[in-house]
Design a protein around this motif. Structure first.
Motif, mmCIF file in Angstrom:
data_model
loop_
_atom_site.group_PDB
_atom_site.id
_atom_site.type_symbol
_atom_site.label_atom_id
_atom_site.label_comp_id
_atom_site.label_asym_id
_atom_site.label_seq_id
_atom_site.Cartn_x
_atom_site.Cartn_y
_atom_site.Cartn_z
ATOM 1 N N ASP A 113 0.826 -1.204 0.000
ATOM 2 C CA ASP A 113 0.000 0.000 0.000
ATOM 3 C C ASP A 113 0.861 1.255 0.000
ATOM 4 N N TYR A 114 1.946 1.215 0.780
ATOM 5 C CA TYR A 114 2.827 2.376 0.815
ATOM 6 C C TYR A 114 3.592 2.531 -0.494
ATOM 7 N N ALA A 115 3.964 1.429 -1.125
ATOM 8 C CA ALA A 115 4.670 1.501 -2.408
ATOM 9 C C ALA A 115 3.798 2.183 -3.466
ATOM 10 N N TYR A 116 2.519 1.813 -3.523
ATOM 11 C CA TYR A 116 1.603 2.483 -4.456
ATOM 12 C C TYR A 116 1.473 3.966 -4.122
ATOM 13 N N TYR A 117 1.383 4.262 -2.845
ATOM 14 C CA TYR A 117 1.269 5.659 -2.416
ATOM 15 C C TYR A 117 2.528 6.451 -2.772
ATOM 16 N N LEU A 118 3.680 5.826 -2.614
ATOM 17 C CA LEU A 118 4.946 6.487 -2.924
ATOM 18 C C LEU A 118 5.042 6.825 -4.410
ATOM 19 N N ILE A 119 4.566 5.943 -5.241
ATOM 20 C CA ILE A 119 4.513 6.235 -6.680
ATOM 21 C C ILE A 119 3.633 7.451 -6.938
ATOM 22 N N ALA A 120 2.474 7.459 -6.298
ATOM 23 C CA ALA A 120 1.516 8.545 -6.520
ATOM 24 C C ALA A 120 2.074 9.896 -6.082
ATOM 25 N N VAL A 121 2.647 9.954 -4.883
ATOM 26 C CA VAL A 121 3.139 11.253 -4.408
ATOM 27 C C VAL A 121 4.387 11.687 -5.163
ATOM 28 N N SER A 122 5.138 10.731 -5.713
ATOM 29 C CA SER A 122 6.296 11.098 -6.529
ATOM 30 C C SER A 122 5.849 11.821 -7.795
ATOM 31 N N TYR A 123 4.755 11.390 -8.377
ATOM 32 C CA TYR A 123 4.187 12.134 -9.514
ATOM 33 C C TYR A 123 3.572 13.453 -9.047
ATOM 34 N N PHE A 124 2.845 13.395 -7.941
ATOM 35 C CA PHE A 124 2.140 14.581 -7.437
ATOM 36 C C PHE A 124 3.101 15.737 -7.173
ATOM 37 N N ASP A 125 4.240 15.432 -6.586
ATOM 38 C CA ASP A 125 5.193 16.490 -6.233
ATOM 39 C C ASP A 125 5.857 17.121 -7.454
ATOM 40 N N ALA A 140 -0.193 11.455 -12.092
ATOM 41 C CA ALA A 140 -0.498 11.564 -10.658
ATOM 42 C C ALA A 140 -1.939 11.171 -10.389
ATOM 43 N N ARG A 141 -2.855 11.646 -11.230
ATOM 44 C CA ARG A 141 -4.276 11.293 -11.066
ATOM 45 C C ARG A 141 -4.467 9.777 -11.111
ATOM 46 N N ASP A 142 -3.877 9.132 -12.114
ATOM 47 C CA ASP A 142 -4.060 7.692 -12.270
ATOM 48 C C ASP A 142 -3.462 6.934 -11.080
ATOM 49 N N ALA A 143 -2.286 7.385 -10.620
ATOM 50 C CA ALA A 143 -1.635 6.695 -9.507
ATOM 51 C C ALA A 143 -2.395 6.903 -8.195
ATOM 52 N N LEU A 144 -2.910 8.107 -7.985
ATOM 53 C CA LEU A 144 -3.697 8.374 -6.774
ATOM 54 C C LEU A 144 -5.000 7.573 -6.786
ATOM 55 N N MET A 145 -5.628 7.480 -7.941
ATOM 56 C CA MET A 145 -6.845 6.674 -8.053
ATOM 57 C C MET A 145 -6.552 5.203 -7.767
ATOM 58 N N ASP A 146 -5.359 4.757 -8.151
ATOM 59 C CA ASP A 146 -4.953 3.375 -7.894
ATOM 60 C C ASP A 146 -4.882 3.112 -6.392
ATOM 61 N N VAL A 147 -4.342 4.079 -5.649
ATOM 62 C CA VAL A 147 -4.262 3.933 -4.182
ATOM 63 C C VAL A 147 -5.652 3.847 -3.576
ATOM 64 N N VAL A 148 -6.527 4.764 -3.991
ATOM 65 C CA VAL A 148 -7.891 4.803 -3.446
ATOM 66 C C VAL A 148 -8.657 3.530 -3.792
ATOM 67 N N ARG A 149 -8.460 3.040 -4.996
ATOM 68 C CA ARG A 149 -9.188 1.851 -5.443
ATOM 69 C C ARG A 149 -8.694 0.585 -4.743
ATOM 70 N N ARG A 150 -7.384 0.463 -4.595
ATOM 71 C CA ARG A 150 -6.813 -0.762 -4.025
ATOM 72 C C ARG A 150 -6.908 -0.817 -2.492
ATOM 73 N N TYR A 151 -6.759 0.351 -1.866
ATOM 74 C CA TYR A 151 -6.698 0.381 -0.406
ATOM 75 C C TYR A 151 -7.638 1.472 0.135
ATOM 76 N N PRO A 152 -8.936 1.328 -0.096
ATOM 77 C CA PRO A 152 -9.890 2.397 0.233
ATOM 78 C C PRO A 152 -9.968 2.745 1.717
ATOM 79 N N SER A 154 -7.362 2.618 3.896
ATOM 80 C CA SER A 154 -6.052 2.897 4.465
ATOM 81 C C SER A 154 -5.855 4.387 4.708
ATOM 82 N N GLN A 155 -4.861 4.703 5.547
ATOM 83 C CA GLN A 155 -4.515 6.102 5.778
ATOM 84 C C GLN A 155 -4.003 6.750 4.496
#
Length: 279
Positions: A113-125, A140-152, A154-155
């Motif tokens: 879950d953190y690995a997916y989040y790390l990908i997302a914030v790396s694009y976001f920044d 960033a949008r696609d990666a953030l949506m991936d986090v929300v979809r996979r781990y709804p 989670s923090q």
């Protein structure tokens, strides 16, 4: 979003400094290559370097955890921490590659879950202002949506949702900027397409009231009064006290039509024809 400051470059003795730095890196790598250490000691030392913001040193040590103890739980954790160290150093490509490497080897790992989040914030920044290309924003949008979809639950999903709203607002802002340019340059149909995209895809963003008003302007420009009336009615229904509706209302009444006289059924019928999936 982070913005990198530009610092002056000191040219004096640059070659000597670079040479020394390279030699120092080689020395550190050689030192690590020949010293076998307990895994906890290596991992804790790497974490300490990370706390001190010695990111290059932390990466070397986390990599050494993997090299010396490849099948341990510590090695799996070190893989994610290496990606995190790259992220903290703003080496975003390396952070993304490291997180993806972890996911390819441990797709069901406890740090996934953190690995997916790390990908997302790396694009976001890396998102820049709306005046520039928004390819990174879309990633960033696609990666953030991936986090929300996979781990709804989670923090990381909660933070990703907040960032996702910001990303959508950014993408809507880009469409608005391009649409305004088209409108100013008498490319009205292209402008309508951009503003319609904002209404259809980003209707929860702050740009929606203006997008509806610009559609009223554009439809009136090409003589499509019924369409302008439908959109103006929608603007008044959803944002009755906005300045954008006041401007649209004035434009429409000058054309001899009253958006407040449109009944809900007629408004919905028109909008479904103008904007597939329209309200």
């Amino acid at each position: 979003m982070r913005f990198t400051k530009a610092y002056p470059i000191v040219l004096v003795a640059t070659a000597a400094i670079a040479l020394t730095a390279c030699q120092s890196r080689r020395d550190r790598q050689q030192e690590l290559a020949y010293v076998e250490r307990p895994v906890e000691q290596l991992y804790n030392q790497a974490s300490a370097e990370l706390d001190k913001r010695s990111y290059d040193r932390a990466v070397l040590l986390f990599n050494e955890v993997e090299r010396q103890h490849p099948y341990s739980e510590w090695a799996r954790r070190a893989m994610v921490m290496t990606a995190f160290a790259h992220y903290e150093a703003r080496n975003y490509d390396e952070a993304i590659d490291g997180a993806r490497r972890y996911l390819s080897l441990h797709p069901g790992g406890s740090e996934a879950d953190y690995a997916y989040y790390l990908i997302a914030v790396s694009y976001f920044d890396q998102i820049t202002d709306v005046g520039r290309d928004q390819a990174i924003t879309e990633q960033a949008r696609d990666a953030l949506m991936d986090v929300v979809r996979r781990y709804p639950d989670s923090q990381y999903a909660r933070d990703a949702s907040v960032k996702l709203d910001m990303v959508r607002d950014q993408l809507a802002g880009k469409d608005m900027e391009v649409g305004r340019w088209y409108l100013r340059n008498n490319q009205t149909l292209a402008a309508i397409k951009r503003f319609s995209t904002v209404v259809k895809k980003y209707d929860t963003t702050s740009h929606t009231p203006e997008a509806l008003h610009r559609l009223v302007e554009a439809y009136l420009t090409v003589g499509l009064r019924d369409q302008a009336l439908a959109v103006g009615s929608t603007l008044g229904y959803n944002y009755p006290n906005s300045d954008w509706y006041k401007m649209s209302y004035r434009l429409l009444t000058e054309e001899g039509v009253d958006p407040e006289a449109v009944d809900d059924k007629t408004r919905r019928t028109w909008l479904q024809r103008i904007l597939p999936g329209g309200k």
